[in-house]
Motif scaffolding. Sequence first.
Motif, PDB file in Angstrom:
ATOM      1  N   ASP A  56       4.218  11.248  -8.065  1.00 46.23           N
ATOM      2  CA  ASP A  56       2.759  11.237  -8.163  1.00 46.23           C
ATOM      3  C   ASP A  56       2.328   9.856  -8.640  1.00 46.23           C
ATOM      4  O   ASP A  56       2.669   9.442  -9.747  1.00 46.23           O
ATOM      5  CB  ASP A  56       2.285  12.308  -9.148  1.00 46.23           C
ATOM      6  CG  ASP A  56       0.808  12.171  -9.504  1.00 46.23           C
ATOM      7  OD1 ASP A  56       0.015  11.878  -8.588  1.00 46.23           O
ATOM      8  OD2 ASP A  56       0.462  12.355 -10.684  1.00 46.23           O
ATOM      9  N   CYS A  57       1.603   9.152  -7.801  1.00 47.73           N
ATOM     10  CA  CYS A  57       1.119   7.813  -8.153  1.00 47.73           C
ATOM     11  C   CYS A  57      -0.381   7.890  -8.387  1.00 47.73           C
ATOM     12  O   CYS A  57      -1.164   8.037  -7.449  1.00 47.73           O
ATOM     13  CB  CYS A  57       1.428   6.817  -7.041  1.00 47.73           C
ATOM     14  SG  CYS A  57       1.050   5.115  -7.488  1.00 47.73           S
ATOM     15  N   ILE A  84       2.746   6.248 -12.727  1.00 45.50           N
ATOM     16  CA  ILE A  84       3.512   6.777 -11.606  1.00 45.50           C
ATOM     17  C   ILE A  84       4.638   7.616 -12.206  1.00 45.50           C
ATOM     18  O   ILE A  84       5.312   7.187 -13.132  1.00 45.50           O
ATOM     19  CB  ILE A  84       4.041   5.662 -10.676  1.00 45.50           C
ATOM     20  CG1 ILE A  84       4.783   6.267  -9.481  1.00 45.50           C
ATOM     21  CG2 ILE A  84       4.907   4.666 -11.419  1.00 45.50           C
ATOM     22  CD1 ILE A  84       5.082   5.240  -8.386  1.00 45.50           C
ATOM     23  N   THR A 135       3.780  -1.461  -9.604  1.00 43.27           N
ATOM     24  CA  THR A 135       4.070  -0.186  -8.964  1.00 43.27           C
ATOM     25  C   THR A 135       5.332  -0.272  -8.116  1.00 43.27           C
ATOM     26  O   THR A 135       6.157   0.652  -8.099  1.00 43.27           O
ATOM     27  CB  THR A 135       2.876   0.258  -8.109  1.00 43.27           C
ATOM     28  OG1 THR A 135       1.690   0.271  -8.924  1.00 43.27           O
ATOM     29  CG2 THR A 135       3.093   1.636  -7.522  1.00 43.27           C
ATOM     30  N   ALA A 147      -0.460   9.968  -3.539  1.00 42.94           N
ATOM     31  CA  ALA A 147      -1.240   8.950  -4.247  1.00 42.94           C
ATOM     32  C   ALA A 147      -2.666   9.456  -4.349  1.00 42.94           C
ATOM     33  O   ALA A 147      -3.185  10.085  -3.421  1.00 42.94           O
ATOM     34  CB  ALA A 147      -1.193   7.623  -3.506  1.00 42.94           C
ATOM     35  N   THR A 148      -3.286   9.165  -5.481  1.00 43.94           N
ATOM     36  CA  THR A 148      -4.575   9.805  -5.753  1.00 43.94           C
ATOM     37  C   THR A 148      -5.695   8.790  -5.900  1.00 43.94           C
ATOM     38  O   THR A 148      -5.878   7.939  -5.051  1.00 43.94           O
ATOM     39  CB  THR A 148      -4.447  10.733  -6.963  1.00 43.94           C
ATOM     40  OG1 THR A 148      -3.842  10.020  -8.041  1.00 43.94           O
ATOM     41  CG2 THR A 148      -3.562  11.925  -6.633  1.00 43.94           C
ATOM     42  N   THR A 175      -5.871   4.713  -4.913  1.00 45.14           N
ATOM     43  CA  THR A 175      -5.676   4.361  -3.512  1.00 45.14           C
ATOM     44  C   THR A 175      -6.772   4.931  -2.626  1.00 45.14           C
ATOM     45  O   THR A 175      -7.092   4.348  -1.591  1.00 45.14           O
ATOM     46  CB  THR A 175      -4.299   4.842  -3.019  1.00 45.14           C
ATOM     47  OG1 THR A 175      -4.061   6.161  -3.519  1.00 45.14           O
ATOM     48  CG2 THR A 175      -3.206   3.928  -3.526  1.00 45.14           C
ATOM     49  N   ARG A 210      -5.777  -0.560   0.752  1.00 49.33           N
ATOM     50  CA  ARG A 210      -4.737   0.432   0.513  1.00 49.33           C
ATOM     51  C   ARG A 210      -3.601   0.353   1.523  1.00 49.33           C
ATOM     52  O   ARG A 210      -2.504   0.837   1.244  1.00 49.33           O
ATOM     53  CB  ARG A 210      -5.343   1.837   0.477  1.00 49.33           C
ATOM     54  CG  ARG A 210      -6.001   2.320   1.746  1.00 49.33           C
ATOM     55  CD  ARG A 210      -6.652   3.662   1.490  1.00 49.33           C
ATOM     56  NE  ARG A 210      -7.025   4.329   2.733  1.00 49.33           N
ATOM     57  CZ  ARG A 210      -7.463   5.578   2.776  1.00 49.33           C
ATOM     58  NH1 ARG A 210      -7.576   6.279   1.670  1.00 49.33           N
ATOM     59  NH2 ARG A 210      -7.777   6.132   3.930  1.00 49.33           N
ATOM     60  N   VAL A 256       5.158   1.002  -0.225  1.00 50.39           N
ATOM     61  CA  VAL A 256       5.852   2.262  -0.462  1.00 50.39           C
ATOM     62  C   VAL A 256       6.881   2.520   0.625  1.00 50.39           C
ATOM     63  O   VAL A 256       8.033   2.896   0.350  1.00 50.39           O
ATOM     64  CB  VAL A 256       4.852   3.429  -0.548  1.00 50.39           C
ATOM     65  CG1 VAL A 256       5.583   4.768  -0.556  1.00 50.39           C
ATOM     66  CG2 VAL A 256       3.979   3.288  -1.783  1.00 50.39           C
ATOM     67  N   ALA A 303       3.732   7.359   1.676  1.00 51.15           N
ATOM     68  CA  ALA A 303       2.912   8.000   0.649  1.00 51.15           C
ATOM     69  C   ALA A 303       1.740   8.700   1.326  1.00 51.15           C
ATOM     70  O   ALA A 303       1.210   8.226   2.314  1.00 51.15           O
ATOM     71  CB  ALA A 303       2.393   6.969  -0.341  1.00 51.15           C
ATOM     72  N   VAL A 355      -2.082   9.912   0.774  1.00 52.76           N
ATOM     73  CA  VAL A 355      -3.284   9.875  -0.061  1.00 52.76           C
ATOM     74  C   VAL A 355      -3.960  11.228   0.083  1.00 52.76           C
ATOM     75  O   VAL A 355      -4.495  11.567   1.139  1.00 52.76           O
ATOM     76  CB  VAL A 355      -4.234   8.741   0.357  1.00 52.76           C
ATOM     77  CG1 VAL A 355      -5.496   8.787  -0.497  1.00 52.76           C
ATOM     78  CG2 VAL A 355      -3.554   7.397   0.203  1.00 52.76           C
TER      79      VAL A 355
END
Length: 312
Positions: free
Chosen positions: A8-9, A14, A56, A79-80, A83, A89, A96, A104, A106
């Motif tokens: 979970d970023c 992270i 990161t 990612a939340t 991003t 992004r 990643v 990843a 979003v």
Amino acid sequence: MGRVAAIDCGTNSIRLLVADVGAGKLVDVDREMRIVRLGQDVDATGRLAPDALERTRVALAGYAAVVRDAGVERVRMVATSATRDAANRDDFFAMVRQTLGTDAEVITGAEEARLSFTGAVGDLDPATGPFVVVDVGGGSTEVVLGDWDGEQAEVTAARSVDVGCVRITERHLRSDPPTAEEIDAAERFAAQTLREAFVEVPVDQACTWVGVAGTVTTLSAVAQRLPEYDPQSIHLSRLSLQTVRRTAADLLAATHHQRAADPAIHPGRVDVIAGGALIVRLLAEELHARAGIGELVVSEHDILDGIALGLG
């Protein structure tokens, strides 16, 4: 059981969970957290800072090694807030892919809320529901209402709003310690933003309030005056409305140096925990007024657990 990894970023940290999952059950193998502040200045610039991306990347490279060594079969990284908000992004996605070897995702605020709820309620007595689960993150806060029958979680309403510990600190709490005027402005901003969640989520139907993620768990550690951050002492601890108010007031009145001296606060949270505590205090007051709920149940299980369970 299959071995899976959830990453979970968020805006501030992270985190990694490696677990064995099967038949709706989860057994921890490894949990790790690193503060990377991916959302540094995103609220002001609309872009992910190069330094934040590099922090990161370094953390993610370490997690990739853990995943390989653990013999993980399936990996999901989400990612939340940071991003979702960033114009650049695509730079994050490329980093990643190169570092972790997978993409990843979003996720939307609604999906973030659903995953957090699923992870949070697994250790609770179904008879104490319905539950309102709140995740105070770095850039956003998720409020989700639902039930848990002991095997399956059912979400009935959820809303994500753009107020979190990093966002509110960068926008309003700039002095050390914050001035009364800054605190007033932060309260107005947070209250107005949280109101959007309460319009959509009928929290008056809830019987139990559960808080998840680093702001809430750190608040519990500080309130208990733990000599160090101890997940076992924090998980399923309970904070009264009065305790939340007192702890938030103490953190807002403290200097950066004083907060840094508290062994229960991770160094990467020292500068934003007061803003996070302010948000939790406003939530506590609203839930008491709307639902008569007088205490916060703190869970160490959250979105990571929800992601991992979904891979089982």
